[in-house]
Design a protein around this motif. Structure first.
Motif, PDB file in Angstrom:
ATOM      1  N   ALA A  94       0.730  -6.394  -0.628  1.00  0.00           N
ATOM      2  CA  ALA A  94       0.510  -7.279  -1.775  1.00  0.00           C
ATOM      3  C   ALA A  94       1.860  -7.636  -2.364  1.00  0.00           C
ATOM      4  N   ASP A  95       1.986  -8.887  -2.797  1.00  0.00           N
ATOM      5  CA  ASP A  95       3.225  -9.352  -3.416  1.00  0.00           C
ATOM      6  C   ASP A  95       2.857 -10.238  -4.600  1.00  0.00           C
ATOM      7  N   SER A  96       3.227  -9.762  -5.793  1.00  0.00           N
ATOM      8  CA  SER A  96       2.913 -10.509  -7.025  1.00  0.00           C
ATOM      9  C   SER A  96       1.423 -10.756  -7.162  1.00  0.00           C
ATOM     10  N   GLY A  97       0.617  -9.832  -6.685  1.00  0.00           N
ATOM     11  CA  GLY A  97      -0.828  -9.918  -6.809  1.00  0.00           C
ATOM     12  C   GLY A  97      -1.539 -10.526  -5.630  1.00  0.00           C
ATOM     13  N   ALA A  98      -0.811 -11.174  -4.729  1.00  0.00           N
ATOM     14  CA  ALA A  98      -1.433 -11.785  -3.549  1.00  0.00           C
ATOM     15  C   ALA A  98      -1.580 -10.733  -2.458  1.00  0.00           C
ATOM     16  N   ILE A  99      -2.835 -10.529  -1.962  1.00  0.00           N
ATOM     17  CA  ILE A  99      -3.128  -9.464  -1.007  1.00  0.00           C
ATOM     18  C   ILE A  99      -3.288 -10.050   0.395  1.00  0.00           C
ATOM     19  N   THR A 100      -2.624  -9.423   1.361  1.00  0.00           N
ATOM     20  CA  THR A 100      -2.727  -9.875   2.753  1.00  0.00           C
ATOM     21  C   THR A 100      -3.955  -9.280   3.411  1.00  0.00           C
ATOM     22  N   ASP A 101      -4.242  -9.754   4.614  1.00  0.00           N
ATOM     23  CA  ASP A 101      -5.348  -9.187   5.386  1.00  0.00           C
ATOM     24  C   ASP A 101      -4.958  -7.803   5.893  1.00  0.00           C
ATOM     25  N   VAL A 102      -5.976  -6.990   6.154  1.00  0.00           N
ATOM     26  CA  VAL A 102      -5.761  -5.643   6.683  1.00  0.00           C
ATOM     27  C   VAL A 102      -5.354  -5.755   8.148  1.00  0.00           C
ATOM     28  N   ALA A 103      -4.350  -4.951   8.528  1.00  0.00           N
ATOM     29  CA  ALA A 103      -3.863  -4.960   9.911  1.00  0.00           C
ATOM     30  C   ALA A 103      -3.776  -3.526  10.423  1.00  0.00           C
ATOM     31  N   PRO A 104      -3.924  -3.306  11.732  1.00  0.00           N
ATOM     32  CA  PRO A 104      -3.787  -1.955  12.287  1.00  0.00           C
ATOM     33  C   PRO A 104      -2.359  -1.448  12.102  1.00  0.00           C
ATOM     34  N   ALA A 105      -2.223  -0.112  12.008  1.00  0.00           N
ATOM     35  CA  ALA A 105      -0.904   0.487  11.837  1.00  0.00           C
ATOM     36  C   ALA A 105      -0.937   1.928  12.306  1.00  0.00           C
ATOM     37  N   ALA A 106       0.164   2.368  12.882  1.00  0.00           N
ATOM     38  CA  ALA A 106       0.273   3.770  13.287  1.00  0.00           C
ATOM     39  C   ALA A 106       0.462   4.619  12.034  1.00  0.00           C
ATOM     40  N   ALA A 107      -0.332   5.677  11.898  1.00  0.00           N
ATOM     41  CA  ALA A 107      -0.258   6.505  10.693  1.00  0.00           C
ATOM     42  C   ALA A 107      -0.867   7.871  10.942  1.00  0.00           C
ATOM     43  N   LYS A 108      -0.354   8.863  10.252  1.00  0.00           N
ATOM     44  CA  LYS A 108      -0.953  10.191  10.244  1.00  0.00           C
ATOM     45  C   LYS A 108      -2.080  10.207   9.224  1.00  0.00           C
ATOM     46  N   PRO A 109      -2.990  11.174   9.314  1.00  0.00           N
ATOM     47  CA  PRO A 109      -4.048  11.261   8.302  1.00  0.00           C
ATOM     48  C   PRO A 109      -3.448  11.364   6.905  1.00  0.00           C
ATOM     49  N   GLY A 110      -3.958  10.573   5.992  1.00  0.00           N
ATOM     50  CA  GLY A 110      -3.433  10.532   4.639  1.00  0.00           C
ATOM     51  C   GLY A 110      -3.084   9.124   4.241  1.00  0.00           C
ATOM     52  N   THR A 111      -2.286   9.008   3.180  1.00  0.00           N
ATOM     53  CA  THR A 111      -1.938   7.689   2.644  1.00  0.00           C
ATOM     54  C   THR A 111      -0.467   7.634   2.275  1.00  0.00           C
ATOM     55  N   GLN A 112       0.145   6.483   2.533  1.00  0.00           N
ATOM     56  CA  GLN A 112       1.527   6.236   2.106  1.00  0.00           C
ATOM     57  C   GLN A 112       1.569   4.917   1.348  1.00  0.00           C
ATOM     58  N   ILE A 113       2.097   4.963   0.135  1.00  0.00           N
ATOM     59  CA  ILE A 113       2.204   3.769  -0.696  1.00  0.00           C
ATOM     60  C   ILE A 113       3.677   3.530  -1.003  1.00  0.00           C
ATOM     61  N   THR A 114       4.141   2.320  -0.718  1.00  0.00           N
ATOM     62  CA  THR A 114       5.532   1.952  -0.954  1.00  0.00           C
ATOM     63  C   THR A 114       5.580   0.793  -1.942  1.00  0.00           C
ATOM     64  N   VAL A 115       6.388   0.959  -2.991  1.00  0.00           N
ATOM     65  CA  VAL A 115       6.578  -0.070  -4.003  1.00  0.00           C
ATOM     66  C   VAL A 115       8.053  -0.464  -3.990  1.00  0.00           C
ATOM     67  N   SER A 116       8.333  -1.758  -3.847  1.00  0.00           N
ATOM     68  CA  SER A 116       9.721  -2.233  -3.822  1.00  0.00           C
ATOM     69  C   SER A 116       9.848  -3.483  -4.672  1.00  0.00           C
ATOM     70  N   ALA A 117      11.091  -3.834  -4.940  1.00  0.00           N
ATOM     71  CA  ALA A 117      11.387  -5.046  -5.728  1.00  0.00           C
ATOM     72  C   ALA A 117      10.616  -5.049  -7.040  1.00  0.00           C
ATOM     73  N   LEU A 118      10.698  -3.969  -7.756  1.00  0.00           N
ATOM     74  CA  LEU A 118       9.971  -3.835  -9.017  1.00  0.00           C
ATOM     75  C   LEU A 118      10.416  -4.887 -10.029  1.00  0.00           C
ATOM     76  N   PHE A 119       9.467  -5.596 -10.614  1.00  0.00           N
ATOM     77  CA  PHE A 119       9.690  -6.644 -11.611  1.00  0.00           C
ATOM     78  C   PHE A 119      10.523  -7.815 -11.075  1.00  0.00           C
ATOM     79  N   HIS A 120      10.489  -8.040  -9.752  1.00  0.00           N
ATOM     80  CA  HIS A 120      11.284  -9.144  -9.211  1.00  0.00           C
ATOM     81  C   HIS A 120      10.775 -10.496  -9.691  1.00  0.00           C
TER      82      HIS A 120
END
Length: 572
Positions: A94-120
């Motif tokens: 998501a960027d400035s509230g706009a959400i992309t479609d879900v895509a496959p990704a390699a991941a271990k069980p659990g969740t990772q959330i990354t936030v960047s460019a805060l208040f850009h």
């Protein structure tokens, strides 16, 4: 991090860049988010944590997942990668509230959330961010707050590529020591109290720093209600109230406390960040917390141990522990005779009368005859000498003990007065004076004496007008029979005048008792004999809160033999 804990994570890893202003990444090993629900995690007014109205009224989780993530996604770039235990990895951005479609990704069980460019996209808000060091400190404190209440979860923080926090899964005490330091834990007393109410159990556990180690800082006060870190005025006031007669006025107590109350008796939705709560029975909570903390700190000098002098002067010294004390020489203190014609009352023993107890210690088998003999395991030991008429030097099994005789006797007398005042509906036992004390009084003192006559009587004081400009004291508290009656009356009247209303007086009665106790305590430069000093030590060992005087100052210090050896460099 709160979402990770709600998801049952046993490990939470945090990465920061530039204090979090450039990048924040939180990785957990929780249950994960199904791929189809990833867009909902970024949508407003969406949550997987509430399924019914009843759950809304009894919120047990940290809060609504969608609300926070949606707000963050509106002012930053957010990437979520997640995988359930039996599913496949998926990714959404998501960027400035706009959400992309879900895509496959390699991941271990659990969740990772990354936030960047805060208040850009909102540069005006970005201007209000502090320096990287300040923002980093806030982020680390947020981790510490959660780590303290979740010791079974491992936490790590890496800032700009360097490890800042690394906490393994551990027990509650070990976690407190790891977050606040082992020294802090060593100076704290445990709290564990529980009561049953009509709506369920209420329990308070944790640790409170001993008053002797209090400081002016307020940055080590951690309160959790139902495992949620909060700032609550009711509980904070209760803790302060419990410490008012053991804490110096310019010091602040440190604590880590966990309060558990029935979910139906608390509203956690009164603050957007869930950092405040509202109790349905606030008075009951206040009384319970106050009693629990007071009880935890109400140990005698034998139970709590000394402030170690080496810790104040030579930080490398350690504080010793002491065996339980069993009194072997009961004090036989004579009771005051009831004056002729006075009303019949039950009289309590007077303050420590050194002249009366000397006979006890003059016996051939007394401790003073053989100071370190068969009764040598007493925590405060036995007196060796008096220093400048102020301090008592004593020897115990660990080494040298230093005692402030006035502060110690003031606490002993205060506790006796408080026991009488709070434990007897008739108030403090009075001693009628053979010769009443008369003193000149101002108009305000005359008025205060008349207005608060019943209160003065409850405190064991009979003060009344003798003439237009004079007051007479006809009785004083039995424990203060040797005090200067006129000076005592003046000080108590001054306190009553300052307090004012009777409602305020009820809250200040312990302060009044403290004023009275100060008058009865042995004064500096009064020469004491060895038996008199030993009598004072035995009273300290049997008195609650004897580690501090009424103003929060320590009453005794311990220098161990190891401390003394280091001072004189023995063995080097």
């Amino acid at each position: 991090m709160e979402n990770a804990l709600d998801a049952g994570a046993t490990r939470v890893d945090v990465e920061l860049q530039a204090g979090g202003t450039q990048m924040i990444r939180v990785t957990d090993n929780g249950v994960g988010i199904p791929a189809a629900e990833l867009p909902l995690a970024l949508a407003r007014h969406a949550t997987s944590k509430i399924a019914s109205l009843d759950e809304l009224e009894r919120v047990a989780s940290f809060g609504f997942r969608g609300e926070a993530l949606a707000s963050i996604a509106a002012v930053a770039r957010v990437t979520i990668v997640s995988r359930t235990q039996d599913g496949v990895g998926a990714r959404v951005e998501a960027d400035s509230g706009a959400i992309t479609d879900v895509a496959p990704a390699a991941a271990k069980p659990g969740t990772q959330i990354t936030v960047s460019a805060l208040f850009h996209n909102t540069p005006a808000r970005r201007k209000f961010l502090k320096t990287d060091a300040t923002e980093s400190a806030h982020a680390l404190e947020a981790v510490r707050r959660l780590a303290l209440v979740h010791p079974a979860v491992a936490f790590s923080v890496v800032h700009n590529g360097r490890a800042s926090i690394s906490l393994a899964q551990q027990g509650p005490a070990q976690r407190v020591g790891a977050v606040l330091s082992d020294d802090w834990l060593g100076h704290a007393v445990p709290v564990d109290s529980e009561i049953q109410t009509e709506t369920g159990a209420m329990r308070l556990t944790g640790w409170v720093i001993r008053p002797a180690y209090a400081s002016a800082a307020r940055d080590e006060q951690y309160l959790y209600v139902n495992n949620r870190y909060v700032r609550d005025r009711i509980v904070a006031h209760a803790i302060k109230d419990a410490l008012r007669d053991v804490l110096h006025h310019d010091k602040s107590i440190s604590y880590v406390l966990f309060l558990s109350v029935p979910a139906s008796q608390i509203d956690v939705n009164v603050h957007p960040a869930k950092s405040e709560v509202r109790f349905r029975q606030s008075q009951a909570v206040h009384q319970f917390v106050r009693h629990s903390v007071s009880k935890a700190l109400a140990s005698s000098a034998t139970e709590a141990g000394a402030v170690n002098a080496g810790e104040k002067v030579l930080p490398q010294f350690s504080s010793p522990s002491y065996p339980a004390y069993t009194a072997s020489l009961p004090l036989q203190i004579a009771e005051p005779r009831q004056p002729y014609g006075s009303p019949s009352r039950t009289y309590q023993p007077p303050p420590l009368d050194f002249a009366n107890v000397m006979q006890v210690f003059a016996r051939p088998d007394a401790a003073s005859a053989n100071p370190m003999g068969a009764v040598a395991n007493t925590p405060l030991g036995y007196a060796l000498a008096q220093l400048h008429g102020i301090y008592i030097l004593a020897q115990n099994a660990q080494g040298l003990v230093l005692i402030d005789m006035h502060a110690a006797h003031e606490r002993i007398t205060y506790e006796k007065l408080k026991t009488q005042m709070l434990g007897d509906t008739r108030g403090v036992s009075a001693q009628h004076l053979l010769v009443p004390a008369v003193f000149r009084a101002e108009a305000v003192e005359l008025a205060t004496a008349g207005e608060h006559a019943a209160t003065l009587h409850a405190f064991g004081l009979d003060v009344s007008a003798l003439s237009e400009g004079e007051l007479v004291v006809r009785s004083v508290p039995a424990l203060l029979a040797h005090a200067d009656a006129a000076m005592l009356a003046r000080d108590v009247l001054r306190d009553l005048q300052r307090v004012g209303t009777s409602e305020a007086l009820a809250a200040k009665q312990e302060e009044l008792l403290s004023t009275m106790a100060c008058h009865a305590a042995v004064r500096a430069n009064r020469a004491l004999t060895i038996p008199e000093m030993n009598a004072l030590l035995r009273e300290m060992e049997a008195t609650e809160r004897a580690n501090q005087c009424n103003h929060g100052r320590p009453t005794w210090y311990q220098l161990s033999l190891a401390d003394l050896d280091k001072l004189f460099q023995r063995g080097r």
